[in-house]
Design a protein around this motif. Structure first.
Motif, PDB file in Angstrom:
ATOM      1  N   HIS A  45       7.555  -0.929   5.528  1.00  0.00           N
ATOM      2  CA  HIS A  45       7.345  -2.004   6.499  1.00  0.00           C
ATOM      3  C   HIS A  45       8.573  -2.214   7.386  1.00  0.00           C
ATOM      4  O   HIS A  45       8.457  -2.584   8.552  1.00  0.00           O
ATOM      5  N   ALA A  66      -3.898  -5.775   0.429  1.00  0.00           N
ATOM      6  CA  ALA A  66      -5.237  -5.170   0.558  1.00  0.00           C
ATOM      7  C   ALA A  66      -5.505  -4.123  -0.518  1.00  0.00           C
ATOM      8  O   ALA A  66      -4.601  -3.467  -0.963  1.00  0.00           O
ATOM      9  N   LEU A  93       2.276 -10.476   8.113  1.00  0.00           N
ATOM     10  CA  LEU A  93       1.680  -9.153   8.249  1.00  0.00           C
ATOM     11  C   LEU A  93       2.013  -8.258   7.066  1.00  0.00           C
ATOM     12  O   LEU A  93       1.143  -7.573   6.514  1.00  0.00           O
ATOM     13  N   SER A  94       3.275  -8.292   6.645  1.00  0.00           N
ATOM     14  CA  SER A  94       3.711  -7.420   5.554  1.00  0.00           C
ATOM     15  C   SER A  94       2.917  -7.717   4.291  1.00  0.00           C
ATOM     16  O   SER A  94       2.407  -6.818   3.623  1.00  0.00           O
ATOM     17  N   LEU A 148      -0.846  -6.745   4.580  1.00  0.00           N
ATOM     18  CA  LEU A 148      -1.061  -5.306   4.432  1.00  0.00           C
ATOM     19  C   LEU A 148      -0.890  -4.878   2.979  1.00  0.00           C
ATOM     20  O   LEU A 148      -1.621  -4.036   2.473  1.00  0.00           O
ATOM     21  N   ALA A 149       0.106  -5.479   2.313  1.00  0.00           N
ATOM     22  CA  ALA A 149       0.394  -5.089   0.929  1.00  0.00           C
ATOM     23  C   ALA A 149      -0.687  -5.583  -0.022  1.00  0.00           C
ATOM     24  O   ALA A 149      -0.977  -4.941  -1.033  1.00  0.00           O
ATOM     25  N   TYR A 175      14.118 -10.602   0.306  1.00  0.00           N
ATOM     26  CA  TYR A 175      13.004 -11.559   0.364  1.00  0.00           C
ATOM     27  C   TYR A 175      13.541 -12.963   0.125  1.00  0.00           C
ATOM     28  O   TYR A 175      13.130 -13.915   0.740  1.00  0.00           O
ATOM     29  N   ARG A 229      -5.657   2.767   1.083  1.00  0.00           N
ATOM     30  CA  ARG A 229      -7.113   2.758   1.251  1.00  0.00           C
ATOM     31  C   ARG A 229      -7.411   2.650   2.735  1.00  0.00           C
ATOM     32  O   ARG A 229      -6.776   1.878   3.438  1.00  0.00           O
ATOM     33  N   ILE A 275       7.501  -3.984  10.819  1.00  0.00           N
ATOM     34  CA  ILE A 275       6.693  -5.118  10.357  1.00  0.00           C
ATOM     35  C   ILE A 275       7.608  -6.150   9.699  1.00  0.00           C
ATOM     36  O   ILE A 275       7.423  -7.350   9.848  1.00  0.00           O
ATOM     37  N   LEU A 276       8.612  -5.662   8.973  1.00  0.00           N
ATOM     38  CA  LEU A 276       9.655  -6.543   8.430  1.00  0.00           C
ATOM     39  C   LEU A 276      10.946  -6.274   9.204  1.00  0.00           C
ATOM     40  O   LEU A 276      11.149  -5.177   9.725  1.00  0.00           O
ATOM     41  N   THR A 330       7.174  -0.022  -0.454  1.00  0.00           N
ATOM     42  CA  THR A 330       6.380  -0.611   0.633  1.00  0.00           C
ATOM     43  C   THR A 330       7.270  -1.431   1.564  1.00  0.00           C
ATOM     44  O   THR A 330       7.100  -1.419   2.774  1.00  0.00           O
ATOM     45  N   ASP A 372       1.539   5.184   3.593  1.00  0.00           N
ATOM     46  CA  ASP A 372       1.805   4.384   2.393  1.00  0.00           C
ATOM     47  C   ASP A 372       0.807   4.778   1.315  1.00  0.00           C
ATOM     48  O   ASP A 372      -0.363   4.437   1.411  1.00  0.00           O
ATOM     49  N   TYR A 411      -2.750   4.182   5.445  1.00  0.00           N
ATOM     50  CA  TYR A 411      -2.623   3.331   4.257  1.00  0.00           C
ATOM     51  C   TYR A 411      -3.277   3.977   3.046  1.00  0.00           C
ATOM     52  O   TYR A 411      -4.010   4.948   3.143  1.00  0.00           O
ATOM     53  N   HIS A 446      -8.795   1.341   5.836  1.00  0.00           N
ATOM     54  CA  HIS A 446      -9.434   0.113   6.311  1.00  0.00           C
ATOM     55  C   HIS A 446      -9.776   0.267   7.781  1.00  0.00           C
ATOM     56  O   HIS A 446      -9.019   0.867   8.530  1.00  0.00           O
TER      57      HIS A 446
END
Lengths: 400, 213
Positions: free
Chosen positions: B45, A400, A393-394, A397-398, B11, B87, B50-51, B41, B160, B85, B89
């Protein structure tokens, strides 16, 4: 709401989905039609086989004899002397004989000379009037009555042979004495009369025609076309054919055996068609896969968006799987319509020829077909659904 | 409302971040700036669930977000966090109205058509509800995505780079809209951006430094 998303998404880019649905409809249509044809033909064959252990007729193709004498679809193999048949009647191993004498036809429906055991054999019941008692009286089947408009008390003239344009015998008319209720057997499509009527029409005919089978009246041996035989036991049903084939000039055929043979021959064609249909179904499954997978790439961000709004992985997985299954169900519905359309075309085109009307009600095997179709849709959607399930997901989203 | 402690994320062995402790009260705004690559970002997240952080804590209201597992984090995000976000969406096949209903549906929250209509009218996009999203202008789309983030009356709004694709005029109106709406809805607003134009608009600011490589 989820249903709405599924539906709107498919409707948003309808072309890929339309191809999948069309292919699915074609394959399920072919299979469903085969299922319907097979089950109805088998039923029909079974029903008309009632109580007939053997058919006795002139030498020739046993299948032809069975088709003509039991199902009334093929030409008879020839004639046999009545005398010989009467000899059979005396045999202990035979419990019943119904004589059949094909004479003429009326508006393409066959006139069959027989006795009343023929009607009781098929469980026929009178709807109006009475049974025939003497030559030139006739009882007609329900379909015949419907198509010709004949009613009890009316007179009709037969046509020589089996064709509508044949020569008409206008010197001796039949009187309709009764009409049978619909029994969904061969009775529906026949005009029944005494054997003697068939003889008398032709004997009188001989006097003023120059037919090639012109004989002096008293030298004509009494002949019939075939006889339906009921054996006294299973054992005699097995031994009778050999006895009759060896010791008389006639042949005896077992309808059950012959129809089995016919079904086996047809089976090759049916299997070929089924294989073809399964092939198309595989391709349609592949097309569902491609349609969904392509859309998945376009929609990756939409799916990520739904995840970010709290949609769980599992729900997303189900949504994509449902898309495949919805396509499958739509295709199946189209296929069912297609098969009915096919039957309808058969019914309008060939029903009269084969004296058989196909029915449209679903058969149980179609439920299986539905299950298999949905399974194909689900399997095709599995890969897109899994990749949506495993989406990072991360990163989605990043990106796009 | 929002509080982080010793937040870290890796990561892999070569790429890891540790973030300063952050706090943002209900109705307040916090601007997080920094150059690209400094983990903006990633931080967002993490705050959205999300993370999952490799170490440290994130609490939002009474909930310790960093202790929630995948599905629970999804549920919490759907109900309590609104996301905006860079852009805008949307689900392209759904109307703007259905797109605004979606967070309520997915977050298991009630949302009447009337409430959504009022919210949309308040943000100046009331006339677009029956249209497909790609028919809207960029400004309208960004307003619609803000409306979408507000539908569930979230405790926390995360944005974001909400303005970096916009011209000066739209930028000013969007940031004004975001901060005002967050305050009106009594939500904590966290914006991550490298857009220097926003520095004058938000008082509380944290700058992330390049690190970790």
């Amino acid at each position: 709401m989820l249903l709405k998303i599924i539906y709107r998404n498919l409707a948003h880019k309808p072309l890929g989905a339309a191809l999948s649905v069309a292919l699915l409809a074609l394959s399920t249509g072919i299979i469903s039609m085969l299922l319907l044809l097979q089950s109805q033909l088998e039923q029909k064959f079974e029903r008309d086989l009632k109580d007939i252990d053997l058919v006795v007729g002139a030498k020739g193709s046993p299948l032809q004899l069975v088709l003509s004498a039991v199902y009334h679809v093929d030409a008879p193999t020839g004639n046999i002397p009545l005398e010989e048949v009467e000899k059979l009647r005396k045999m202990r191993s035979i419990s019943g004989i119904t004589p059949l004498a094909y004479g003429d036809s009326y508006q393409r429906f066959r006139i069959l000379g027989t006795d009343t055991t023929f009607i009781s054999r098929y469980g026929g019941k009178l709807k109006s009037g009475r049974l025939f008692k003497q030559p030139l009286e006739a009882v007609i089947g329900a379909t015949v009555a419907e198509n010709t408009g004949l009613q009890a008390g009316q007179t009709f003239f037969s046509t020589h042979g089996d064709v509508a344009e044949g020569e008409q015998h206008d010197h001796a008319g039949y009187v309709v004495t009764g009409i049978l209720e619909r029994s969904n057997t061969v009775l529906d499509n026949l005009l029944l009369t005494e054997v003697a009527s068939v003889w008398s029409i032709h004997e009188e005919g001989h006097e003023d025609h120059d037919h090639d089978h012109d004989h002096a009246r008293d030298t004509i041996p009494r002949e019939i076309t075939a006889a339906l035989v009921k054996a006294r036991s299973v054992h005699s049903a097995m031994t009778l054919p050999m006895m009759i084939n060896e010791s008389t000039g006639m042949q005896a055929a077992s309808p059950a055996l012959e129809i089995n043979r016919l079904m086996k021959m047809l089976g090759i064609g049916v299997t070929a068609l089924q294989t073809l249909a399964l092939g198309i179904m595989l391709i349609s499954g592949f097309s569902v896969f491609i349609a969904l997978y392509n859309r998945l790439r376009e929609r990756k961000y939409e799916l990520a968006l739904m995840r970010s709004m709290g949609c769980s992985r599992l729900r997303l997985f189900w949504m994509l799987l449902s898309e495949g299954m919805l396509l499958a169900v739509t295709g199946f519905a189209g296929g069912v319509l297609l098969s009915r359309l096919g039957l309808w075309i058969l019914n309008t085109g060939a029903a009269r020829e084969f004296h058989f009307v196909f029915r449209y009600e679903p058969v149980q095997a179609e439920l299986w077909l539905l299950g298999i179709t949905v399974l194909v849709g689900a399997v095709a959607a599995l890969v897109p659904a899994i990749s949506a399930f495993r989406m990072n997901l991360s990163r989605a989203l990043a990106d796009a | 409302m929002l509080q982080t402690k010793n937040l870290q994320f890796a990561y892999n062995n070569d790429l890891s971040f540790s973030f300063p402790d952050l706090g943002c009260g209900a109705g307040e705004s916090l601007l997080i700036t920094g150059r690209s690559g400094c983990g903006k970002t990633t931080l967002l997240h993490l705050l959205a669930g999300i993370l999952h952080p490799s170490a440290g804590e994130i609490s939002i209201g009474d909930t310790l977000l960093s202790s929630l597992g995948g599905a629970a984090a999804d549920r919490f995000r759907g109900a309590c966090i609104g996301l905006v976000y860079q852009r805008p969406h949307f689900i392209a096949s759904l109307t703007v109205l259905d797109n605004l209903r979606l967070p309520a549906y997915l977050g298991h929250k009630p949302a009447s058509e009337k409430a959504i209509g009022e919210l949309a009218a308040h943000l100046g996009i009331g006339h677009t509800l029956r249209q497909l999203p790609d028919r809207l202008s960029v400004g309208e789309q960004q307003r619609a995505s803000i409306a979408r983030a507000l539908v569930n009356r979230p405790a926390l709004i995360l944005a974001d780079e909400p303005t970096s694709a916009l011209d000066d005029e739209n930028c000013a109106s969007v940031i004004e809209l975001l901060t005002r709406q967050a305050a009106e809805h009594d939500a904590a607003l966290v914006i991550v951006t490298h857009d220097g134009r926003l520095k004058s608009a938000v008082k509380n600011q944290v700058e992330l430094s390049l690190q970790g490589r």
